[in-house]
Scaffold this active site. Structure first.
Site, PDB file in Angstrom:
ATOM      1  N   ARG A  69       0.867  -1.178   0.000  1.00 59.16           N
ATOM      2  CA  ARG A  69       0.000   0.000   0.000  1.00 59.16           C
ATOM      3  C   ARG A  69       0.904   1.228   0.000  1.00 59.16           C
ATOM      4  O   ARG A  69       1.712   1.413   0.906  1.00 59.16           O
ATOM      5  CB  ARG A  69      -0.894  -0.013   1.245  1.00 59.16           C
ATOM      6  CG  ARG A  69      -1.699   1.247   1.413  1.00 59.16           C
ATOM      7  CD  ARG A  69      -2.721   1.183   2.541  1.00 59.16           C
ATOM      8  NE  ARG A  69      -3.349   2.480   2.632  1.00 59.16           N
ATOM      9  CZ  ARG A  69      -3.221   3.321   3.660  1.00 59.16           C
ATOM     10  NH1 ARG A  69      -2.541   2.966   4.739  1.00 59.16           N
ATOM     11  NH2 ARG A  69      -3.793   4.511   3.624  1.00 59.16           N
ATOM     12  N   HIS A  74      -2.725  10.951   1.032  1.00 65.30           N
ATOM     13  CA  HIS A  74      -2.224  10.650   2.378  1.00 65.30           C
ATOM     14  C   HIS A  74      -1.595  11.943   2.918  1.00 65.30           C
ATOM     15  O   HIS A  74      -0.408  12.009   3.209  1.00 65.30           O
ATOM     16  CB  HIS A  74      -1.235   9.475   2.322  1.00 65.30           C
ATOM     17  CG  HIS A  74      -1.024   8.770   3.634  1.00 65.30           C
ATOM     18  ND1 HIS A  74      -1.184   7.417   3.804  1.00 65.30           N
ATOM     19  CD2 HIS A  74      -0.657   9.235   4.851  1.00 65.30           C
ATOM     20  CE1 HIS A  74      -0.915   7.077   5.047  1.00 65.30           C
ATOM     21  NE2 HIS A  74      -0.599   8.168   5.711  1.00 65.30           N
ATOM     22  N   GLU A 131      -7.390   8.322   6.248  1.00 66.43           N
ATOM     23  CA  GLU A 131      -7.722   8.893   7.544  1.00 66.43           C
ATOM     24  C   GLU A 131      -8.235  10.337   7.481  1.00 66.43           C
ATOM     25  O   GLU A 131      -7.562  11.267   7.962  1.00 66.43           O
ATOM     26  CB  GLU A 131      -6.505   8.825   8.483  1.00 66.43           C
ATOM     27  CG  GLU A 131      -5.978   7.424   8.698  1.00 66.43           C
ATOM     28  CD  GLU A 131      -4.918   7.332   9.791  1.00 66.43           C
ATOM     29  OE1 GLU A 131      -4.450   8.378  10.275  1.00 66.43           O
ATOM     30  OE2 GLU A 131      -4.559   6.202  10.175  1.00 66.43           O
ATOM     31  N   ASN A 148      -7.539   1.493   9.763  1.00 70.30           N
ATOM     32  CA  ASN A 148      -6.249   1.646  10.450  1.00 70.30           C
ATOM     33  C   ASN A 148      -6.517   1.658  11.949  1.00 70.30           C
ATOM     34  O   ASN A 148      -7.350   2.441  12.422  1.00 70.30           O
ATOM     35  CB  ASN A 148      -5.576   2.972  10.080  1.00 70.30           C
ATOM     36  CG  ASN A 148      -5.215   3.063   8.609  1.00 70.30           C
ATOM     37  OD1 ASN A 148      -5.327   2.089   7.860  1.00 70.30           O
ATOM     38  ND2 ASN A 148      -4.778   4.239   8.182  1.00 70.30           N
ATOM     39  N   TYR A 186      -4.648   1.500  15.937  1.00 66.96           N
ATOM     40  CA  TYR A 186      -3.422   1.555  16.736  1.00 66.96           C
ATOM     41  C   TYR A 186      -3.611   1.319  18.243  1.00 66.96           C
ATOM     42  O   TYR A 186      -2.834   0.627  18.852  1.00 66.96           O
ATOM     43  CB  TYR A 186      -2.699   2.884  16.502  1.00 66.96           C
ATOM     44  CG  TYR A 186      -2.064   2.926  15.114  1.00 66.96           C
ATOM     45  CD1 TYR A 186      -0.847   2.296  14.883  1.00 66.96           C
ATOM     46  CD2 TYR A 186      -2.709   3.523  14.041  1.00 66.96           C
ATOM     47  CE1 TYR A 186      -0.278   2.278  13.618  1.00 66.96           C
ATOM     48  CE2 TYR A 186      -2.141   3.512  12.768  1.00 66.96           C
ATOM     49  CZ  TYR A 186      -0.923   2.888  12.569  1.00 66.96           C
ATOM     50  OH  TYR A 186      -0.367   2.865  11.311  1.00 66.96           O
ATOM     51  N   GLU A 188      -3.631  -0.408   7.983  1.00 66.72           N
ATOM     52  CA  GLU A 188      -2.478  -0.057   8.819  1.00 66.72           C
ATOM     53  C   GLU A 188      -2.663  -0.647  10.209  1.00 66.72           C
ATOM     54  O   GLU A 188      -3.741  -0.530  10.793  1.00 66.72           O
ATOM     55  CB  GLU A 188      -2.322   1.465   9.021  1.00 66.72           C
ATOM     56  CG  GLU A 188      -1.812   2.222   7.842  1.00 66.72           C
ATOM     57  CD  GLU A 188      -1.688   3.724   8.119  1.00 66.72           C
ATOM     58  OE1 GLU A 188      -1.511   4.122   9.287  1.00 66.72           O
ATOM     59  OE2 GLU A 188      -1.792   4.489   7.145  1.00 66.72           O
TER      60      GLU A 188
HETATM   61  C1  FCB Z   1      -1.436   6.849  10.836  1.00 63.79           C
HETATM   62  C2  FCB Z   1      -0.961   7.414   9.519  1.00 63.79           C
HETATM   63  C3  FCB Z   1       0.376   6.879   9.076  1.00 63.79           C
HETATM   64  C4  FCB Z   1       1.335   6.713  10.228  1.00 63.79           C
HETATM   65  C5  FCB Z   1       0.691   5.961  11.364  1.00 63.79           C
HETATM   66  C6  FCB Z   1       1.587   5.709  12.532  1.00 63.79           C
HETATM   67  O1  FCB Z   1      -2.304   7.747  11.437  1.00 63.79           O
HETATM   68  O2  FCB Z   1      -1.887   7.116   8.501  1.00 63.79           O
HETATM   69  O3  FCB Z   1       0.861   7.719   8.074  1.00 63.79           O
HETATM   70  O4  FCB Z   1       1.840   7.917  10.602  1.00 63.79           O
HETATM   71  O5  FCB Z   1      -0.444   6.637  11.793  1.00 63.79           O
END
Ligand code: FCB
Length: 471
Positions: free
Chosen positions: A105, A148, A193, A319, A321, A377
């Site tokens: 990607r 992006h 995002e 995405n 985290y 992500e």
């Molecule tokens: C996301 C972004 C990516 C990277 C990660 C850690 O928010 O899409 O570019 O910075 O976080």
């Protein structure tokens, strides 16, 4: 220099394949990850890796402008050189392929491919053509994100995402790219995002262009989603064989107590992080609770906009985290209450794989038309060091294993998840944290540009090799 990374991989991989390193990564035998058609890849983004910001006619982006301002980015770092991928792309693709990763990607830098009048920049276009052709030759599935975050500065000078016209300029850009690149792209994502672009860029000012006003955030979001909606039919017309979608970051908010006020706070957190984007896309309306959180910030929406925004998608990129523990702020909103004693990454983000599973299974209940999902992500930053030519990124290996297990659980609960992209292929420019935070499965020494495959990448490669052998 050119083949450094694959040379490093060649010297390390025999140790892994002979089983002389323990394997804390490989998923259990009943995991859906073993399915051959579950795509496993890695992700990057243009401004974070390319560098070459003044070359071959590339125009400035809002991130060039923002990162040049004192105090905006840690240590004053900018993306001017980054991983120098613009010049080292061939070796980087060799490295990707040598790891056996099946998907890549990447994103296109809008300011590289057209000027303010919409005139195509042949040199910029050729870069992406060469890159995508090579990926195709290698049999790698390509996911291309159009936006992006590197908005051309000339568009910001005319209001950026606060100006409705930017949405139409984005559709022109999508038109050019899909005419030029049709046949080399397996999946197009319009935006990465939009929450970050709208909220961090225009709501709290932490990201480019650095404006801070809640009303700006909701209007910018509307124009971003409109840009997406206008681009999808253009992409469909020019490149019918590819999939079309969008990438959203999602956040888990959990209540600090059982009190009704804290439960409400957690709900509002998820409205602000998830429903603000997913409801317009999948239900054709903004969640009304958002305007309880930010009274009086309703965006200007013209007739037909919500239909444009909610046209069917072929896939939804997710995405994920971390989670945020929240309590009521005593008024309309929520406040973060960081938990003590939990595992955290170099970013300070809590490691919380259950959040990914719970959000995905929750979305399946909330959205009856939920499209097939790709995790576009997931990953973590650690302060990785090269010792004797190796990088032992133990926490990342465990992080990836646990998050892939969460994906497997969501699949078993009936969510249609078709693939997973590691963030990131290599260490890179982590926005306001510059080069200090290392998210790669490949280490980058920024003084020499030497790539060193981390142990996490070796174990992913080992798994992919075994999966291929069994197929
Ligand atoms: C996301 C972004 C990516 C990277 C990660 C850690 O928010 O899409 O570019 O910075 O976080």
């Amino acid at each position: 220099m050119a083949n450094d990374a694959s040379a490093v991989f060649d010297t390390l991989s025999p140790a892994v394949s002979k089983g002389s390193l323990a394997d804390p990564f490989t998923p259990p035998a009943d995991s859906a990850l073993w399915r051959k058609n579950f795509l496993l890849g890695a992700a990057t983004a243009s401004y974070q890796i390319e560098g070459a910001v003044d070359e071959d006619g590339r125009l400035p982006s809002i991130w060039d402008t923002f990162s040049a301002k004192p105090g905006k980015v840690l240590a004053g770092d900018t993306g001017a050189v980054a991983c120098d991928h613009y010049h080292r792309w061939e070796a980087d693709i060799e490295m990707l392929a040598s790891l056996g990763l099946e998907g890549y990607r990447l994103s296109i830098a809008w300011p590289r491919v057209m000027d303010a009048a919409g005139v195509p920049n042949r040199k910029g276009l050729d870069f992406y053509k060469r890159l995508l052709n090579r990926l195709k030759e290698k049999g790698i599935t390509t996911f291309v994100t159009l936006y992006h975050w590197d908005l051309p500065q000339h568009l910001e000078d005319r209001g950026g995402w606060l100006n409705r016209d930017t949405a139409y300029r984005f559709a022109d850009y999508a038109d050019l790219m899909s005419r030029e690149l049709a046949g080399t792209v397996d999946a197009w994502a319009t935006l990465n995002e939009p929450w970050c672009s709208a909220y961090l860029g225009y709501g709290n000012g932490h990201h480019a262009p650095g404006l801070a006003n809640d009303r700006f955030a909701t209007q910018a979001m509307h124009h971003l989603l409109l840009a997406h909606g206008l681009a999808v039919p253009v992409l469909r017309a020019n490149d019918p064989a590819s999939q079309k979608g969008i990438v959203a970051n999602i956040g888990r908010g959990t209540p600090n107590s059982d009190s009704a006020a804290d439960q409400r706070a957690a709900h509002l957190f998820e409205v602000q992080h998830n429903a603000w984007i997913l409801d317009p896309l999948l239900k054709g309306a903004y969640p009304q609770d958002l305007f309880e959180l930010w009274p009086g910030t309703e965006p200007l929406v013209l007739d037909g906009d919500m239909e444009t925004i909610s046209a069917p998608l072929d896939f939804l990129g997710i995405n994920y985290y971390f989670r945020t523990n929240v309590a009521s702020d005593g008024a309309h909103g929520f406040r973060d209450v960081p938990l003590e004693g939990v595992e955290r990454t170099q970013m300070g983000w809590e490691v919380y794989p259950d959040g990914l599973r719970d959000l995905l299974t929750g979305f399946k209940k909330t959205y009856h038309n939920l499209p097939p999902i790709y995790i576009t992500e997931n990953g973590m930053a650690s302060d990785d060091q090269v010792t004797d030519g190796h990088v032992d990124d133990t926490q990342r290996i465990s992080f990836l294993k646990r998050h892939l297990a969460a994906v497997d659980q969501a699949i078993k609960a009936g969510v249609d998840i078709r693939g997973y992209f590691l963030w990131s292929l290599m260490d890179n420019f982590e926005w306001v944290f510059g080069y200090e935070r290392r998210f790669g499965v490949v280490h980058v020494d920024y003084s020499t540009q030497k790539r060193t495959v981390k142990r996490s990448a070796e174990l992913v490669a080992k798994f992919l090799k075994e999966r291929k052998a069994r197929a």
